[in-house]
Design a protein around this motif. Sequence first.
Motif, PDB file in Angstrom:
ATOM      1  N   GLU B 203     -19.957   0.223   2.161  1.00 41.63           N
ATOM      2  CA  GLU B 203     -19.175  -1.056   2.294  1.00 41.63           C
ATOM      3  C   GLU B 203     -17.993  -0.959   1.507  1.00 41.63           C
ATOM      4  OE1 GLU B 203     -19.491  -2.692   4.879  1.00 41.63           O
ATOM      5  OE2 GLU B 203     -17.801  -3.635   3.750  1.00 41.63           O
ATOM      6  N   ASN B 206     -15.574   1.423   2.950  1.00 43.71           N
ATOM      7  CA  ASN B 206     -14.829   0.761   3.893  1.00 43.71           C
ATOM      8  C   ASN B 206     -13.769  -0.223   3.482  1.00 43.71           C
ATOM      9  OD1 ASN B 206     -15.943   1.759   6.209  1.00 43.71           O
ATOM     10  ND2 ASN B 206     -17.865   0.218   6.280  1.00 43.71           N
ATOM     11  N   PRO B 226     -11.942   5.184   7.651  1.00 43.88           N
ATOM     12  CA  PRO B 226     -13.431   4.488   7.557  1.00 43.88           C
ATOM     13  C   PRO B 226     -13.438   3.829   8.919  1.00 43.88           C
ATOM     14  CG  PRO B 226     -12.176   3.475   5.565  1.00 43.88           C
ATOM     15  CD  PRO B 226     -11.411   4.620   6.161  1.00 43.88           C
ATOM     16  N   GLU B 227     -12.172   3.305   9.568  1.00 40.21           N
ATOM     17  CA  GLU B 227     -12.320   2.541  10.835  1.00 40.21           C
ATOM     18  C   GLU B 227     -13.089   3.568  11.943  1.00 40.21           C
ATOM     19  OE1 GLU B 227     -12.201  -0.388  12.428  1.00 40.21           O
ATOM     20  OE2 GLU B 227     -11.385  -0.423  10.422  1.00 40.21           O
ATOM     21  N   LYS B 230     -16.420   4.293  11.763  1.00 35.05           N
ATOM     22  CA  LYS B 230     -17.586   3.104  11.683  1.00 35.05           C
ATOM     23  C   LYS B 230     -18.306   3.049  12.786  1.00 35.05           C
ATOM     24  CE  LYS B 230     -15.851  -0.881   9.250  1.00 35.05           C
ATOM     25  NZ  LYS B 230     -14.577  -1.608   9.051  1.00 35.05           N
ATOM     26  N   PHE B 233     -21.177   4.862  11.576  1.00 32.43           N
ATOM     27  CA  PHE B 233     -22.269   4.052  10.928  1.00 32.43           C
ATOM     28  C   PHE B 233     -22.926   2.849  11.692  1.00 32.43           C
ATOM     29  CE2 PHE B 233     -18.415   4.232   7.509  1.00 32.43           C
ATOM     30  CZ  PHE B 233     -18.864   5.324   7.065  1.00 32.43           C
ATOM     31  N   ARG B 234     -22.305   2.526  12.784  1.00 29.61           N
ATOM     32  CA  ARG B 234     -23.068   1.539  13.561  1.00 29.61           C
ATOM     33  C   ARG B 234     -24.261   2.268  14.406  1.00 29.61           C
ATOM     34  NH1 ARG B 234     -18.294  -0.902  15.043  1.00 29.61           N
ATOM     35  NH2 ARG B 234     -17.960   0.525  16.871  1.00 29.61           N
TER      36      ARG B 234
END
Lengths: 254, 346
Positions: B203, B206, B226-227, B230, B233-234
């Motif tokens: 976090e 991010n 980070p975008e 993501k 990460f998801r």
Amino acid sequence: MKNGWQQRLQDELAQAWVVIVKDMKVHYLRPGMIMFGFMMPFFMFFSFSVRREMGAAQGVARLLALTTFFTAAAAGPFIIPLERRLGTYDRLLAAPMSLLTLLLGKAAVGALFAIGVSVFSLLVGVVAFGATIAQPWLLVSGVVLGSFSFSALGLIFGSIPTRNPGDVQMPSTLLRWGLLFISGTFIPLTEMAPAARAVAYLSPLTYAQDLMNHAVLGMGLLSPWLDLLVLLVSGILFMVPPVWMHRWARQLGY
Amino acid sequence: MSNLDHAIEVNDLTKIYGQADSGVLAVDHINFAVRQGEVFGFLGPNGAGKTTTQRMLTTLLEPTEGRIVILGHDLAREPYPVKRQMGLVPEESNVYTELTAWDNLMFTAQLYRVPRAERAERARQLLETFGLWEKRSVKVENFSKGMRRRLSIAMAIIHRPSLLFLDEPTPGLDVQSARAIRDLIRQLNAEGTTIFLTTHQIEEANQLCDRVAIINHGHIAATDTPERLKATFRRVQSVEVALEPPEGLEPSGGWGEALTALPGVTTAVKMGDKWRLYTEDPSALLPQVMDYARANKLKVISLSTLGPSLEDVFLELTGQQVGTVRHETQDDRPRRGMKGRMGGGR
Ligand SMILES: Nc1ncnc2c1ncn2[C@@H]1O[C@H](COP(=O)(O)OP(=O)(O)OP(=O)(O)O)[C@@H](O)[C@H]1O
Ligand SMILES: [Mg+2]
């Protein structure tokens, strides 16, 4: 505008001074410092000197040799490992100054502690016991040079890559006691057997003691110039292993 | 040869602690570049090699192999100009506890040769910004962890470095202190400081970073915004569940395999008496698990959703099976759970 190296030299000197002042503020009251630095020389002095008949001047000469030796060599082995453990040593290592500047600063800290304690012993000797000083300038240069040299000796142990002051205290104390007992501090050189005297010449403390004898009593066995030279050269040589050991520590990650 | 847009360039950087053949390989031939003016995140679980890397970048540790170029200087050959321009906030707040906050700042300012005329003014500004002005004459031994951390950051920037290294600046701090420090990092960056931020919190990376490198076991798996990370990460979010037949009935081991077949489950791993079901959408999976339990008269012993773990992100990025390593970092991640006994059966 000053040229580059002059500015750099000025910076490094200022940085060494800043480190010295900081160390004096931070460390002088630590128990380890008081125990090994301030109490030890007096303890040694009284336990080996009270039984013998000895004049005040002779006592002062011996006490000065002991204080320079023990106090100066106590700071190094203890301050650097402690700062490594607290992480504050990284601050100094990461700062824009040379390793030599840092080490000279650290050596000066021990030396200044020792000079302080020596001045105290001297005052006690002169004021309380009425000792007289034969050659004040020899005394000053001897105390200063001896303190630096022995402080550099302590720095060798302080540079051992460890974060635990206890790891270093033991070997450094053993070495200091060894150097003390082979030296001409408790038994005058003139009273030693030739073999013992040959061994005594291996200890830098022998030269410091001889120098103090010259300075306070006005007589010694060796030339005072030789004593000064030995202290100076040994002090410079003692700075070499710390440099190597710091490089080694940088590889190990301390 | 070196790119002037790069504040840091790292080539084949390697660190082996101890002997080359028997030592610990902490960092293994990593390559990355940090651009001028960005916040670069160095994200990895415990023991990944983050601190080791940062210590090499800040001259505190000698690399076993590889080349580091910082602000156009080869660090091995010209450390001096680099040291002048960088600030360092280490993992442990290494402030001098015997000195006051003010003396700590003065010491660092002098060490970095901040001009005499500016020292006091800069120290005052920093102490005010960090909310420590009132405590300037208090010895730091009486400071809280958060105050020490803020002071150690102030000490790292009093000489206005153009490159600031921070090693995990927020763990162990309360929410407000952590937020204050993140705001400060943003502000410093807005003023032009390049930031190298080591962290194990996804976090945090991010929120703060322009780009993130993900490191584990001394390897970098990916460097990206980070975008764009993501999506990864998801994919590695999960639901962890343990079911049990009602009293008197023999445990039937088959429920785990049945859950694996639920829609939305990408991978499932058995962990002791629990199953971990990986999914991009834990909130959609939860009711399905409950429905399954109810329909089959099973009790829900525990059920929780897990945010992405760095271990899993790393495995996913390197194309390995997620969930196959279990590390102590597990409990660091957000865990929204309904733990304990819950009636699932009728
Ligand atoms: N001085 C050292 N000597 C030997 N091994 C070390 C040393 N320092 C670190 N290591 C090892 O190197 C590896 C990487 O450690 P490092 O401290 O760089 O990890 P990290 O990513 O910073 O972890 P953390 O999140 O716990 O701070 C670990 O396996 C660690 O045990
Ligand atoms: Mg670390």
